[in-house]
Design a protein around this motif. Structure first.
Motif, PDB file in Angstrom:
ATOM      1  N   HIS A 196       0.586  -1.276  -0.163  1.00 54.06           N
ATOM      2  CA  HIS A 196      -0.193  -0.107   0.096  1.00 54.06           C
ATOM      3  C   HIS A 196       0.838   1.186  -0.220  1.00 54.06           C
ATOM      4  O   HIS A 196       0.420   2.103   0.637  1.00 54.06           O
ATOM      5  CB  HIS A 196      -0.857  -0.011   1.299  1.00 54.06           C
ATOM      6  N   GLU A 197       2.047   1.125  -0.598  1.00 56.82           N
ATOM      7  CA  GLU A 197       3.121   2.197  -0.607  1.00 56.82           C
ATOM      8  C   GLU A 197       2.188   3.474  -1.043  1.00 56.82           C
ATOM      9  O   GLU A 197       2.722   4.674  -0.542  1.00 56.82           O
ATOM     10  CB  GLU A 197       4.226   1.947  -1.509  1.00 56.82           C
ATOM     11  N   GLU A 198       1.209   3.359  -1.824  1.00 58.22           N
ATOM     12  CA  GLU A 198       0.841   4.590  -2.522  1.00 58.22           C
ATOM     13  C   GLU A 198      -0.192   5.644  -1.523  1.00 58.22           C
ATOM     14  O   GLU A 198      -0.072   6.776  -1.804  1.00 58.22           O
ATOM     15  CB  GLU A 198      -0.132   4.467  -3.753  1.00 58.22           C
ATOM     16  N   PHE A 199      -0.515   4.651  -0.437  1.00 54.68           N
ATOM     17  CA  PHE A 199      -1.228   5.553   0.340  1.00 54.68           C
ATOM     18  C   PHE A 199      -0.226   6.422   1.502  1.00 54.68           C
ATOM     19  O   PHE A 199      -0.815   7.644   1.875  1.00 54.68           O
ATOM     20  CB  PHE A 199      -1.685   4.455   1.679  1.00 54.68           C
ATOM     21  N   MET A 200       1.022   6.066   1.291  1.00 47.39           N
ATOM     22  CA  MET A 200       2.119   6.825   1.888  1.00 47.39           C
ATOM     23  C   MET A 200       1.913   8.583   1.642  1.00 47.39           C
ATOM     24  O   MET A 200       2.221   9.352   2.181  1.00 47.39           O
ATOM     25  CB  MET A 200       3.437   6.616   1.953  1.00 47.39           C
ATOM     26  N   THR A 201       1.596   8.411   0.073  1.00 42.30           N
ATOM     27  CA  THR A 201       1.629   9.803  -0.574  1.00 42.30           C
ATOM     28  C   THR A 201       0.525  10.912  -0.026  1.00 42.30           C
ATOM     29  O   THR A 201       0.755  12.017  -0.282  1.00 42.30           O
ATOM     30  CB  THR A 201       1.313   9.691  -2.102  1.00 42.30           C
ATOM     31  N   SER A 202      -0.440  10.385   0.665  1.00 43.62           N
ATOM     32  CA  SER A 202      -1.380  11.237   1.170  1.00 43.62           C
ATOM     33  C   SER A 202      -1.334  11.376   2.900  1.00 43.62           C
ATOM     34  O   SER A 202      -2.250  11.835   3.686  1.00 43.62           O
ATOM     35  CB  SER A 202      -2.909  10.864   0.976  1.00 43.62           C
ATOM     36  N   THR A 203      -0.026  11.056   3.370  1.00 42.19           N
ATOM     37  CA  THR A 203       0.119  11.177   4.824  1.00 42.19           C
ATOM     38  C   THR A 203       0.797  12.421   5.227  1.00 42.19           C
ATOM     39  O   THR A 203       1.222  13.075   4.448  1.00 42.19           O
ATOM     40  CB  THR A 203       0.989   9.879   5.356  1.00 42.19           C
ATOM     41  N   TRP A 204       0.579  12.692   6.521  1.00 46.00           N
ATOM     42  CA  TRP A 204       1.071  14.022   6.984  1.00 46.00           C
ATOM     43  C   TRP A 204       2.677  14.404   6.666  1.00 46.00           C
ATOM     44  O   TRP A 204       2.910  15.428   6.334  1.00 46.00           O
ATOM     45  CB  TRP A 204       0.867  13.965   8.540  1.00 46.00           C
ATOM     46  N   ASP A 205       3.320  13.236   6.612  1.00 41.05           N
ATOM     47  CA  ASP A 205       4.647  13.335   6.696  1.00 41.05           C
ATOM     48  C   ASP A 205       4.991  13.932   5.125  1.00 41.05           C
ATOM     49  O   ASP A 205       5.678  14.874   4.986  1.00 41.05           O
ATOM     50  CB  ASP A 205       5.580  12.112   6.956  1.00 41.05           C
ATOM     51  N   ILE A 206       4.245  13.315   4.127  1.00 46.42           N
ATOM     52  CA  ILE A 206       4.746  13.681   2.764  1.00 46.42           C
ATOM     53  C   ILE A 206       3.904  14.768   2.411  1.00 46.42           C
ATOM     54  O   ILE A 206       4.558  15.618   1.841  1.00 46.42           O
ATOM     55  CB  ILE A 206       3.909  12.467   1.785  1.00 46.42           C
ATOM     56  N   ILE A 207       2.558  15.197   3.071  1.00 46.04           N
ATOM     57  CA  ILE A 207       1.970  16.475   2.318  1.00 46.04           C
ATOM     58  C   ILE A 207       2.558  17.736   3.232  1.00 46.04           C
ATOM     59  O   ILE A 207       2.426  18.684   2.859  1.00 46.04           O
ATOM     60  CB  ILE A 207       0.449  16.244   3.027  1.00 46.04           C
ATOM     61  N   ALA A 208       2.769  17.182   4.677  1.00 39.25           N
ATOM     62  CA  ALA A 208       2.965  18.764   5.478  1.00 39.25           C
ATOM     63  C   ALA A 208       4.323  18.882   6.283  1.00 39.25           C
ATOM     64  O   ALA A 208       4.702  20.225   6.341  1.00 39.25           O
ATOM     65  CB  ALA A 208       1.936  18.723   6.745  1.00 39.25           C
ATOM     66  N   GLU A 209       4.936  17.876   6.425  1.00 38.04           N
ATOM     67  CA  GLU A 209       6.383  18.174   7.215  1.00 38.04           C
ATOM     68  C   GLU A 209       7.495  18.621   6.054  1.00 38.04           C
ATOM     69  O   GLU A 209       7.518  17.865   4.937  1.00 38.04           O
ATOM     70  CB  GLU A 209       6.762  16.812   7.717  1.00 38.04           C
ATOM     71  N   ARG A 210       8.460  19.570   6.592  1.00 39.57           N
ATOM     72  CA  ARG A 210       9.381  19.718   5.532  1.00 39.57           C
ATOM     73  C   ARG A 210      10.259  18.442   5.961  1.00 39.57           C
ATOM     74  O   ARG A 210      10.280  17.874   7.024  1.00 39.57           O
ATOM     75  CB  ARG A 210       9.845  21.012   5.941  1.00 39.57           C
TER      76      ARG A 210
END
Ligand code: NDP
Length: 371
Positions: A196-210
């Motif tokens: 389910h690696e693609e789900f990672m693309t909508s997680t907080w780390d990917i979207i919001a953290e620098r």
């Protein structure tokens, strides 16, 4: 005593072979991620209207590395316990590498004149803050998205450390039900992550953290080396797990998995298609934006609850004689409660009255009737 300290210091200085092992591993992942067939997944819409595209081929990269390593072990080129034998050295090599990367990211990012959402530098002027949290959202190197790459490297390394520990237990004759359950749960969790690696693309780390030291260290050092503490601990401590404890661990793993994966999947599906059915029904949606059905209608972060149950299941096979194997669930509890608070603040700012309405409808944060 003095000898022990001297030995520890010596072990902390990475040998060339551990540096080479780390470098080969990272180069392999970068090359495999670039050239192996991949599903291309569009990332979240960024504030400047652009979107990154992620190469989700972590599973095939992982399996190819497993095949290559197994071949190397079979041919006698690599020792199956190489990683476990070099544990402390590899830990310090990876730590030094993440320090180096975070300083380079800080220096390069601060000087960037790029104004895109991905590369625009967010500099507060407080060096420690900027270095820790990072200055750019999505830095890349030679076409590789570093944030996505480091999570993959950390998750893959966790599995390889565990497999090396398993080999060591097996060769030492200490592999038993506890070792088997710990290994099985973690392996299933890691493989499922890559499925389910693609789900990672909508997680907080990917979207919001620098990308700063916090994430680089978290991904490269913390995930593989501390999530495997139970495996290291089981090397030194023999646990005779009663059947009832083994069954309870399995049940907690299964329930945790269903909640964790189910909740993350529901949100992912909802973001792609807000009309998609949840548990066979049309979803309840607040303000046209927030899902209030399925797991997201039970608590506002049911996915965290599932993850916590999973973390507990990784430790339960070690029994209750020591707190050390419970490091991961305890850490995760603190992290996710803190993260949930930060996410709430972010969502409340982003969705305003819609978020307030959602909170009224779904009052529990993580665990129904408790928190
Ligand atoms: P989430 O996947 O829960 O993402 C939170 C975001 O989802 C919010 O900022 C908001 O973003 C959106 N959102 C929140 N509520 C709703 C809703 N009701 N409907 C629609 N969208 C909503 O958080 P994380 O990225 O923190 O976690 C992802 C997974 O990773 C979790 O399962 C977590 O347990 C796991 N994790 C594991 C860690 C570990 O060390 N093992 C560490 C951190 C996370 P938007 O603005 O896009 O709407």
């Amino acid at each position: 005593m003095q000898l022990d300290a001297a030995m520890l210091v010596a072990a902390l200085i990475p040998s060339w072979s551990s540096v080479l092992l780390l470098a080969s591993y990272l180069v392999y992942l970068a090359v495999a991620g670039t050239i192996l067939p991949s599903k291309i997944v569009p990332g979240a819409l960024l504030s400047d209207g652009s979107r990154l595209h992620y190469r989700c081929n972590g599973l095939v990269s992982l399996f190819l590395l497993l095949v290559l390593t197994a071949t190397g072990v079979y041919m006698g080129w690599i020792s199956p316990t190489a990683i476990a034998d070099k544990g402390v050295e590899l830990l310090s090599a990876t730590f030094i590498f993440s320090l180096f990367v975070s300083f380079v990211l800080h220096a390069g990012g601060s000087r960037s004149h790029n104004q895109s959402s991905s590369l625009k530098p967010y500099v507060t002027g407080n060096f420690i803050h900027d270095w820790w949290f990072g200055v750019q959202l999505n830095p890349h190197f030679m076409g590789v998205d570093l944030k996505f790459f480091f999570v993959r490297a950390g998750m893959t390394a966790w599995l390889f450390i565990n497999l090396s520990l398993l080999a060591k237990s097996y060769l030492a004759g200490t592999a038993n039900l506890s070792v088997f359950l710990y290994q099985l749960f973690c392996a299933l969790y890691i493989i499922d992550y890559f499925v389910h690696e693609e789900f990672m693309t909508s997680t907080w780390d990917i979207i919001a953290e620098r990308l700063g030291f916090m994430l680089v260290f978290g991904d490269l050092v913390f995930i593989p080396f501390t999530f495997s503490i139970q495996g290291w601990w089981l090397l030194q401590n023999k646990v005779e797990l009663p059947n009832v404890a083994a069954i309870a661990s399995c049940l907690i793993f299964v329930v945790g998995y269903l909640v964790f994966r189910g909740a993350n999947k529901q949100k992912h599906v909802f973001k792609k298609n807000p009309n998609a059915h949840i548990w066979g029904k049309r979803p309840k949606v607040v303000g046209g934006k927030l899902l209030a059905s399925g797991y997201w209608g039970i608590t506002r972060h049911c996915n965290y609850l599932g993850d916590l149950l999973l973390a507990l299941s990784f430790s339960l096979p070690c029994g209750a004689s020591s707190v050390i194997p419970f490091f991961y669930p305890i850490y995760l509890l603190i992290l996710l409660v803190w993260r949930e608070r930060r996410d709430e603040a972010r969502c409340s700012q982003k969705y305003k009255e819609v978020w307030a309405e959602y909170c009224k409808l779904v009052p529990w944060r993580i665990l129904p009737f408790v928190y």
